[in-house]
Design a protein around this motif. Structure first.
Motif, mmCIF file in Angstrom:
data_model
loop_
_atom_site.group_PDB
_atom_site.id
_atom_site.type_symbol
_atom_site.label_atom_id
_atom_site.label_comp_id
_atom_site.label_asym_id
_atom_site.label_seq_id
_atom_site.Cartn_x
_atom_site.Cartn_y
_atom_site.Cartn_z
ATOM 1 N N LEU A 127 0.850 -1.180 0.000
ATOM 2 C CA LEU A 127 0.000 0.000 0.000
ATOM 3 C C LEU A 127 0.887 1.231 0.000
ATOM 4 O O LEU A 127 1.755 1.395 0.867
ATOM 5 C CB LEU A 127 -0.891 0.008 1.250
ATOM 6 C CG LEU A 127 -1.663 1.312 1.523
ATOM 7 C CD1 LEU A 127 -2.717 1.548 0.453
ATOM 8 C CD2 LEU A 127 -2.278 1.289 2.917
ATOM 9 N N LEU A 128 0.674 2.096 -0.984
ATOM 10 C CA LEU A 128 1.317 3.411 -1.035
ATOM 11 C C LEU A 128 0.255 4.457 -0.738
ATOM 12 O O LEU A 128 -0.843 4.407 -1.317
ATOM 13 C CB LEU A 128 1.927 3.657 -2.411
ATOM 14 C CG LEU A 128 2.912 2.594 -2.920
ATOM 15 C CD1 LEU A 128 3.307 2.868 -4.365
ATOM 16 C CD2 LEU A 128 4.142 2.526 -2.028
ATOM 17 N N ILE A 129 0.541 5.383 0.154
ATOM 18 C CA ILE A 129 -0.456 6.388 0.522
ATOM 19 C C ILE A 129 0.212 7.751 0.615
ATOM 20 O O ILE A 129 1.318 7.889 1.139
ATOM 21 C CB ILE A 129 -1.165 6.013 1.850
ATOM 22 C CG1 ILE A 129 -2.250 7.044 2.192
ATOM 23 C CG2 ILE A 129 -0.185 5.811 2.980
ATOM 24 C CD1 ILE A 129 -3.154 6.612 3.345
ATOM 25 N N ASP A 130 -0.479 8.765 0.066
ATOM 26 C CA ASP A 130 0.073 10.117 0.068
ATOM 27 C C ASP A 130 0.230 10.653 1.489
ATOM 28 O O ASP A 130 -0.666 10.489 2.341
ATOM 29 C CB ASP A 130 -0.843 11.052 -0.724
ATOM 30 C CG ASP A 130 -0.428 11.174 -2.178
ATOM 31 O OD1 ASP A 130 0.638 10.633 -2.546
ATOM 32 O OD2 ASP A 130 -1.163 11.812 -2.953
ATOM 33 N N ALA A 131 1.355 11.336 1.699
ATOM 34 C CA ALA A 131 1.626 11.917 3.010
ATOM 35 C C ALA A 131 0.558 12.922 3.428
ATOM 36 O O ALA A 131 0.267 13.082 4.615
ATOM 37 C CB ALA A 131 3.001 12.587 2.999
ATOM 38 N N ALA A 132 -0.079 13.583 2.440
ATOM 39 C CA ALA A 132 -1.073 14.607 2.761
ATOM 40 C C ALA A 132 -2.293 14.046 3.473
ATOM 41 O O ALA A 132 -2.944 14.753 4.250
ATOM 42 C CB ALA A 132 -1.497 15.332 1.478
ATOM 43 N N ILE A 133 -2.638 12.794 3.212
ATOM 44 C CA ILE A 133 -3.846 12.211 3.819
ATOM 45 C C ILE A 133 -3.528 11.064 4.762
ATOM 46 O O ILE A 133 -4.425 10.554 5.445
ATOM 47 C CB ILE A 133 -4.827 11.707 2.745
ATOM 48 C CG1 ILE A 133 -4.161 10.665 1.835
ATOM 49 C CG2 ILE A 133 -5.375 12.867 1.934
ATOM 50 C CD1 ILE A 133 -5.133 9.953 0.911
ATOM 51 N N ALA A 134 -2.277 10.663 4.844
ATOM 52 C CA ALA A 134 -1.930 9.495 5.651
ATOM 53 C C ALA A 134 -2.278 9.645 7.134
ATOM 54 O O ALA A 134 -2.777 8.683 7.739
ATOM 55 C CB ALA A 134 -0.447 9.171 5.480
ATOM 56 N N PRO A 135 -2.041 10.802 7.776
ATOM 57 C CA PRO A 135 -2.352 10.875 9.212
ATOM 58 C C PRO A 135 -3.802 10.536 9.544
ATOM 59 O O PRO A 135 -4.083 9.919 10.576
ATOM 60 C CB PRO A 135 -2.014 12.328 9.566
ATOM 61 C CG PRO A 135 -0.960 12.710 8.583
ATOM 62 C CD PRO A 135 -1.377 12.034 7.297
ATOM 63 N N GLY A 136 -4.736 10.939 8.685
ATOM 64 C CA GLY A 136 -6.139 10.655 8.960
ATOM 65 C C GLY A 136 -6.610 9.316 8.448
ATOM 66 O O GLY A 136 -7.386 8.615 9.118
ATOM 67 N N LEU A 137 -6.153 8.906 7.247
ATOM 68 C CA LEU A 137 -6.695 7.712 6.598
ATOM 69 C C LEU A 137 -5.934 6.436 6.946
ATOM 70 O O LEU A 137 -6.544 5.367 7.078
ATOM 71 C CB LEU A 137 -6.709 7.914 5.087
ATOM 72 C CG LEU A 137 -7.296 6.771 4.251
ATOM 73 C CD1 LEU A 137 -8.728 6.452 4.671
ATOM 74 C CD2 LEU A 137 -7.238 7.115 2.756
ATOM 75 N N LEU A 138 -4.620 6.522 7.106
ATOM 76 C CA LEU A 138 -3.848 5.295 7.329
ATOM 77 C C LEU A 138 -4.298 4.531 8.579
ATOM 78 O O LEU A 138 -4.441 3.300 8.518
ATOM 79 C CB LEU A 138 -2.354 5.612 7.398
ATOM 80 C CG LEU A 138 -1.434 4.398 7.560
ATOM 81 C CD1 LEU A 138 -1.629 3.393 6.419
ATOM 82 C CD2 LEU A 138 0.027 4.833 7.644
ATOM 83 N N PRO A 139 -4.554 5.192 9.721
ATOM 84 C CA PRO A 139 -5.035 4.418 10.876
ATOM 85 C C PRO A 139 -6.341 3.668 10.596
ATOM 86 O O PRO A 139 -6.537 2.550 11.099
ATOM 87 C CB PRO A 139 -5.226 5.489 11.954
ATOM 88 C CG PRO A 139 -4.267 6.571 11.577
ATOM 89 C CD PRO A 139 -4.295 6.597 10.071
ATOM 90 N N GLN A 140 -7.213 4.250 9.785
ATOM 91 C CA GLN A 140 -8.460 3.564 9.451
ATOM 92 C C GLN A 140 -8.186 2.342 8.572
ATOM 93 O O GLN A 140 -8.774 1.276 8.786
ATOM 94 C CB GLN A 140 -9.397 4.531 8.724
ATOM 95 C CG GLN A 140 -9.878 5.702 9.576
ATOM 96 C CD GLN A 140 -10.742 6.659 8.774
ATOM 97 O OE1 GLN A 140 -10.379 7.083 7.679
ATOM 98 N NE2 GLN A 140 -11.903 7.007 9.322
ATOM 99 N N LEU A 141 -7.304 2.512 7.581
ATOM 100 C CA LEU A 141 -6.980 1.382 6.705
ATOM 101 C C LEU A 141 -6.357 0.242 7.500
ATOM 102 O O LEU A 141 -6.705 -0.931 7.316
ATOM 103 C CB LEU A 141 -6.028 1.846 5.601
ATOM 104 C CG LEU A 141 -6.586 2.819 4.568
ATOM 105 C CD1 LEU A 141 -5.460 3.399 3.725
ATOM 106 C CD2 LEU A 141 -7.611 2.128 3.679
ATOM 107 N N VAL A 142 -5.427 0.565 8.373
ATOM 108 C CA VAL A 142 -4.761 -0.462 9.180
ATOM 109 C C VAL A 142 -5.756 -1.150 10.107
ATOM 110 O O VAL A 142 -5.749 -2.381 10.248
ATOM 111 C CB VAL A 142 -3.590 0.159 9.969
ATOM 112 C CG1 VAL A 142 -3.081 -0.801 11.040
ATOM 113 C CG2 VAL A 142 -2.464 0.539 9.015
ATOM 114 N N ALA A 143 -6.647 -0.377 10.732
ATOM 115 C CA ALA A 143 -7.643 -0.968 11.622
ATOM 116 C C ALA A 143 -8.564 -1.907 10.858
ATOM 117 O O ALA A 143 -8.909 -3.000 11.346
ATOM 118 C CB ALA A 143 -8.445 0.134 12.314
#
Length: 422
Positions: A268-284
């Motif tokens: 998974l590659l995710i943009d730094a601009a949205i990672a703080p908000g979206l990455l925890p949801q994806l991982v969960a």
């Protein structure tokens, strides 16, 4: 290739089988299209009628195999999976037959009329490991495209493959076609692989599906052209303009629907601009279903509990509930990561920005690139090709999913009225 002075006693069994397959190929290539279609219909019926016998053969393999739970799952046949294969055969039978299709036609100024006409490759040699249904896929695609097939499956699925092979040969016979159009090696001996690779002149093309060691051996030793099924080190890139709910659904499907197939997303590659908000949801989302992770430093700055990823991790096709994660600084950084680690199989971008999607798709070096959908759609059946014998990632064709139309070569037909070349 054996010489004419050798007797069958001195010829490898694989070469004897290949000679029989070549004779059958000549019949299959010129028989009416309806006869090949009938053979496929009979194969589908045989899969349904023989379910219990096929499952019993599969149990023999599972009882003898000492495999991890993941590989055990890949090896296992169920009534539902066999029905899925039968439906695929029915779908393939309903497609237009590619043999004899006129690919192009034109006339020269001197009146010569030319046509390029699709013709079968001849005899396909298939070497594979793992799932026994790989052999079925190869066999039905060979029949549809007028090619003969010589099959060498992995020893771990020998009894399953043997039982499935019997169903295929019955289907051919019931359609009045030679059973030798699909042949299988008589045992799981390792010497058959080398014999097949040396059968130049008897086998026209070798197809290989398996682990890296097998693929590299075939590519190094084969004395005929090779179609090598690509390793599936696939990426899904969540761009800054992605729809977050769409991204959550798609990433979950891309990694977890069937973790062990080649089209599963490994990174998974995710943009730094949205990672703080979206990455925890994806991982969960993924962790709730048993997925584990390998994360780069930028991702761990957001979720410190994630295990650190190594370069080797990003180059690994996990084929399991494991996901690599990298936070990237925009589309060019995502492309750079893909160029460095991808196996050139399938990549996806999730974004609502059409210009960015087109930019990404034009620059990805892989055989398949997707926009706002799961990499698990990387499949010949899902592409409407009637199935696939494999997914090829080389630069030369065939590329991507190889279905019946890609298992063809062509001849040029030239029609004259007595023209003489000056």
């Amino acid at each position: 290739m054996p010489t004419g002075t050798q007797t069958d006693a001195h010829v490898p069994p694989m070469h004897v089988l290949a000679r029989r397959a070549r004779e059958a190929a000549g019949i299959l290539a010129v028989c009416p299209a309806g006869q090949r279609t009938a053979a496929l219909r009979h194969v589908a019926a045989g899969l349904r009628d023989g379910t219990e016998t096929l499952l019993a053969a599969n149990r023999r393999d599972l009882e003898q195999a000492s495999l991890s739970p993941f590989f055990q799952e890949r090896l296992t046949l169920t009534a539902e999976r066999l029905e899925g294969v039968a439906r695929s055969v029915d779908a393939l039978a309903g497609l237009e037959d590619p043999v004899g299709q006129v690919l192009a036609a034109w006339q020269q100024p001197n009146g010569l009329k030319l046509r390029r006409v699709a013709t079968p490759l001849g005899v396909l040699g298939m070497i594979h490991e793992g799932r026994p249904t790989i052999g079925v896929d190869a066999a039905i695609l060979a029949i549809r495209s007028g090619n003969a097939l010589l099959l060498r499956g992995g020893p771990e699925s020998f009894h399953s493959t043997q039982a499935l092979h019997h169903v295929i040969q019955q289907g051919l016979a019931r359609a009045g076609l030679p059973e030798d159009a699909v042949l299988m090696v008589p045992d799981a001996g390792p010497e058959h692989v080398g014999d097949m690779l040396r059968a130049a002149g008897l086998i026209d093309v070798t197809v290989v599906r398996g682990g890296r060691a097998l693929v590299e051996r075939v590519q190094a030793e084969a004395r005929m052209p090779v179609l090598a099924h690509a390793a599936g080190l696939c990426h899904s890139y969540v761009h800054a303009a992605a729809d977050h709910e769409l991204a959550r659904r798609v990433v979950r499907n891309a990694r977890l629907r069937r973790p062990g197939i080649c089209g599963a997303t490994e990174t998974l590659l995710i943009d730094a601009a949205i990672a703080p908000g979206l990455l925890p949801q994806l991982v969960a989302d993924l962790a709730a279903e048993g997925c584990t992770f390998r994360a780069d430093e930028a991702a761990r700055s957001i979720l410190p509990e994630l295990p650190a990823a190594t370069e080797e991790d990003f180059a690994t096709e996990w084929l399991d509930k494991v996901l690599n994660i990298s936070v990237v600084a925009g589309v060019d950084a995502a492309l750079a990561h893909i160029v460095r680690f991808s196996s050139r199989h399938t990549e996806a971008i999730l974004t609502e920005d059409e210009a960015v999607a087109q930019y990404f798709m034009q620059r990805v070096p892989s055989a398949i690139v997707m926009w706002n959908t799961s990499t698990q759609f990387s499949d010949g059946g899902e592409f409407g090709l009637g199935g696939e014998i494999g997914i090829m990632s080389g630069r030369l064709p065939p590329r991507g999913p190889v279905g019946p139309a890609q298992l063809m070569t062509w001849r040029y037909e030239v029609h004259g009225t007595g023209q003489l070349r000056p």
